[in-house]
Write a protein that holds these residues in place. Structure first.
Motif, PDB file in Angstrom:
ATOM      1  N   PRO A   2      57.195  45.492  31.325  1.00  0.00           N
ATOM      2  CA  PRO A   2      58.040  46.676  31.522  1.00  0.00           C
ATOM      3  C   PRO A   2      57.838  47.699  30.400  1.00  0.00           C
ATOM      4  N   ARG A   3      57.859  48.973  30.741  1.00  0.00           N
ATOM      5  CA  ARG A   3      57.640  50.042  29.757  1.00  0.00           C
ATOM      6  C   ARG A   3      58.748  50.093  28.714  1.00  0.00           C
ATOM      7  N   THR A  60      58.538  42.877  25.107  1.00  0.00           N
ATOM      8  CA  THR A  60      58.799  41.954  26.206  1.00  0.00           C
ATOM      9  C   THR A  60      57.733  40.862  26.279  1.00  0.00           C
ATOM     10  N   ALA A 119      54.798  41.408  34.154  1.00  0.00           N
ATOM     11  CA  ALA A 119      55.315  42.726  34.547  1.00  0.00           C
ATOM     12  C   ALA A 119      55.091  43.796  33.477  1.00  0.00           C
TER      13      ALA A 119
END
Length: 110
Positions: A41-42, A81, A39
């Motif tokens: 994530p930002r 992450t 994914a």
């Protein structure tokens, strides 16, 4: 969550639940880790630490600092992450492998 635990508890004897628990937990770690890596994530994005460019410096001290900076930069994370995801996957794989090897080793005295 307690309802699920009760359903599983009724379906499996206690000794079997204890044997399967690490495998289920390891599967969860692997799944969450893979999800974080996929994914990206930002919220986990890390700003680049290298901001002053790559042109040669005049001072010997500044050139040494620039060279050292360029050698250290690959170790800096770009997405936290990703690092967490890799750690979760590594931990899940270690837990799963340990459990499988424990199963292969058998009980004490046998």
């Amino acid at each position: 969550m307690p309802a699920l635990r009760e359903r599983i508890g009724d379906a499996l004897p206690a000794s079997r639940r204890e044997r399967l628990a690490p495998i289920v937990f390891a599967g969860g770690l692997l799944a969450i880790g893979a999800m974080l890596i996929k994914a990206k994530p930002r919220i986990g994005h890390v700003p680049t630490p290298k901001q002053f460019g790559d042109l040669p410096r005049r001072s010997r001290t500044r050139r040494a600092a620039q060279t050292t900076r360029d050698h250290i930069e690959p170790f800096a994370p770009t997405n936290v992450t990703d690092s967490i995801g890799r750690s979760l996957m590594l931990g899940g794989a270690a837990l799963l492998l340990t459990r499988l090897l424990d199963e292969a080793a058998g009980r004490d005295g046998k």
